[in-house]
Design a protein around this motif. Structure first.
Motif, PDB file in Angstrom:
ATOM      1  N   GLU A  13      -4.984 -18.107   5.551  1.00  0.00           N
ATOM      2  CA  GLU A  13      -5.333 -16.757   4.510  1.00  0.00           C
ATOM      3  C   GLU A  13      -5.837 -17.800   3.554  1.00  0.00           C
ATOM      4  O   GLU A  13      -5.583 -18.355   2.884  1.00  0.00           O
ATOM      5  CB  GLU A  13      -5.010 -16.130   3.490  1.00  0.00           C
ATOM      6  N   TYR A  26      -9.048 -13.491  -3.259  1.00  0.00           N
ATOM      7  CA  TYR A  26      -9.368 -13.319  -1.239  1.00  0.00           C
ATOM      8  C   TYR A  26     -10.552 -13.524  -1.027  1.00  0.00           C
ATOM      9  O   TYR A  26     -11.174 -12.702  -1.034  1.00  0.00           O
ATOM     10  CB  TYR A  26      -8.736 -12.499  -0.774  1.00  0.00           C
ATOM     11  N   ARG A  60       0.069 -17.222   6.669  1.00  0.00           N
ATOM     12  CA  ARG A  60      -0.059 -15.915   6.234  1.00  0.00           C
ATOM     13  C   ARG A  60       1.571 -15.775   6.351  1.00  0.00           C
ATOM     14  O   ARG A  60       1.529 -14.541   5.733  1.00  0.00           O
ATOM     15  CB  ARG A  60      -0.507 -14.974   7.697  1.00  0.00           C
ATOM     16  N   SER A  61       2.356 -16.250   7.749  1.00  0.00           N
ATOM     17  CA  SER A  61       3.791 -15.823   7.393  1.00  0.00           C
ATOM     18  C   SER A  61       5.202 -16.561   6.413  1.00  0.00           C
ATOM     19  O   SER A  61       5.606 -16.039   6.342  1.00  0.00           O
ATOM     20  CB  SER A  61       4.133 -16.429   8.764  1.00  0.00           C
ATOM     21  N   ILE A  63       3.695 -15.514   3.361  1.00  0.00           N
ATOM     22  CA  ILE A  63       2.785 -14.451   2.444  1.00  0.00           C
ATOM     23  C   ILE A  63       4.362 -13.243   2.619  1.00  0.00           C
ATOM     24  O   ILE A  63       4.820 -12.800   3.588  1.00  0.00           O
ATOM     25  CB  ILE A  63       1.649 -14.075   2.804  1.00  0.00           C
ATOM     26  N   ARG A  64       4.263 -12.853   1.834  1.00  0.00           N
ATOM     27  CA  ARG A  64       5.976 -12.476   1.866  1.00  0.00           C
ATOM     28  C   ARG A  64       5.878 -10.496   1.636  1.00  0.00           C
ATOM     29  O   ARG A  64       4.335 -10.471   0.114  1.00  0.00           O
ATOM     30  CB  ARG A  64       7.491 -11.894   0.722  1.00  0.00           C
ATOM     31  N   LYS A  65       5.465  -9.308   2.274  1.00  0.00           N
ATOM     32  CA  LYS A  65       4.867  -8.054   1.748  1.00  0.00           C
ATOM     33  C   LYS A  65       5.987  -7.337   1.262  1.00  0.00           C
ATOM     34  O   LYS A  65       7.588  -7.818   1.396  1.00  0.00           O
ATOM     35  CB  LYS A  65       4.705  -7.505   2.793  1.00  0.00           C
ATOM     36  N   MET A  66       5.915  -6.415   0.603  1.00  0.00           N
ATOM     37  CA  MET A  66       7.171  -5.251  -0.253  1.00  0.00           C
ATOM     38  C   MET A  66       7.362  -4.432   1.099  1.00  0.00           C
ATOM     39  O   MET A  66       6.775  -4.108   1.971  1.00  0.00           O
ATOM     40  CB  MET A  66       6.698  -4.509  -0.763  1.00  0.00           C
ATOM     41  N   THR A  67       8.830  -4.269   0.444  1.00  0.00           N
ATOM     42  CA  THR A  67       9.117  -3.649   2.254  1.00  0.00           C
ATOM     43  C   THR A  67       8.854  -1.662   1.473  1.00  0.00           C
ATOM     44  O   THR A  67       8.841  -1.801   0.757  1.00  0.00           O
ATOM     45  CB  THR A  67      10.917  -3.792   2.222  1.00  0.00           C
ATOM     46  N   GLN A  68       8.992  -1.428   2.462  1.00  0.00           N
ATOM     47  CA  GLN A  68       8.876   0.050   2.268  1.00  0.00           C
ATOM     48  C   GLN A  68       9.791   0.981   1.033  1.00  0.00           C
ATOM     49  O   GLN A  68       9.178   1.771  -0.262  1.00  0.00           O
ATOM     50  CB  GLN A  68       8.667   1.296   3.109  1.00  0.00           C
ATOM     51  N   GLU A  70      10.417  -0.892  -1.232  1.00  0.00           N
ATOM     52  CA  GLU A  70      10.294  -1.516  -2.819  1.00  0.00           C
ATOM     53  C   GLU A  70       8.491  -1.349  -3.131  1.00  0.00           C
ATOM     54  O   GLU A  70       8.823  -0.563  -4.391  1.00  0.00           O
ATOM     55  CB  GLU A  70       9.828  -3.049  -2.647  1.00  0.00           C
ATOM     56  N   LYS A  71       8.236  -0.351  -1.870  1.00  0.00           N
ATOM     57  CA  LYS A  71       7.032   0.269  -2.236  1.00  0.00           C
ATOM     58  C   LYS A  71       7.215   1.867  -3.197  1.00  0.00           C
ATOM     59  O   LYS A  71       6.734   2.034  -3.803  1.00  0.00           O
ATOM     60  CB  LYS A  71       5.850   0.623  -1.267  1.00  0.00           C
TER      61      LYS A  71
END
Length: 116
Positions: A13, A26, A60-61, A63-68, A70-71
Motif C-alpha cells: 500500500e 493513501y 499489506r500483510s 497492516i492490522r485491521k480491527m476485529t469485528q 473491536e469495531k
C-alpha cells in the motif's frame, strides 16, 4: 498466475505527503517482489502525476485491521450528540440575531444629546 508467481509478488500500500508536515494520504496498491522495488515503483508511478515530499510503502500483510468485536466497541452506548458539530447548526442563526441587536457607534453617539 502460477503458485510461484503468487509467492514472488507481494501486495504493498502506498501513502504520500505533498508538503512537509502534511499528513500522509493513501494513494494506491501495487504488486512487487520486495520493499525496495515497491518503493521505486511507487516513486515512478506517483511522481509522474503530482509532487510529493515523502512516500511510504507498507506491506499489506503488516497492516492490522480491527476485529469485528473491536469495531463494535466503537459504537457509543450513551447519547453524546453534543460532541457532533452538526448539533450546533442553530448557532449561525442565533449569532446573526445577536449581531442585529448590537448597537452600532452612530446609535450610541446619538444618545449624547446637546451639551450646549
Amino acid at each position: 498466475m502460477s503458485a510461484n508467481g503468487r509467492d514472488f509478488y507481494q501486495e504493498y500500500e502506498v501513502f504520500s505527503s505533498k508538503k512537509n508536515g502534511a499528513p500522509m494520504q493513501y494513494q494506491f496498491s501495487l504488486l512487487a517482489p520486495n520493499e525496495e522495488i515497491a518503493l521505486v515503483m511507487a516513486q515512478e508511478n506517483f511522481m509522474r502525476r503530482e509532487p510529493a515530499v515523502d512516500i511510504w510503502v507498507v506491506k499489506r500483510s503488516h497492516i492490522r485491521k480491527m476485529t469485528q468485536e473491536e469495531k463494535e466497541s466503537l459504537n457509543r452506548l450513551d447519547n453524546k450528540d453534543y460532541r457532533q458539530t452538526s448539533g450546533y447548526g442553530y448557532l449561525k442563526k442565533k449569532w446573526r440575531h445577536y449581531e442585529q441587536n448590537i448597537l452600532d457607534e452612530k446609535e450610541i453617539l446619538s444618545w449624547g444629546g446637546d451639551e450646549s
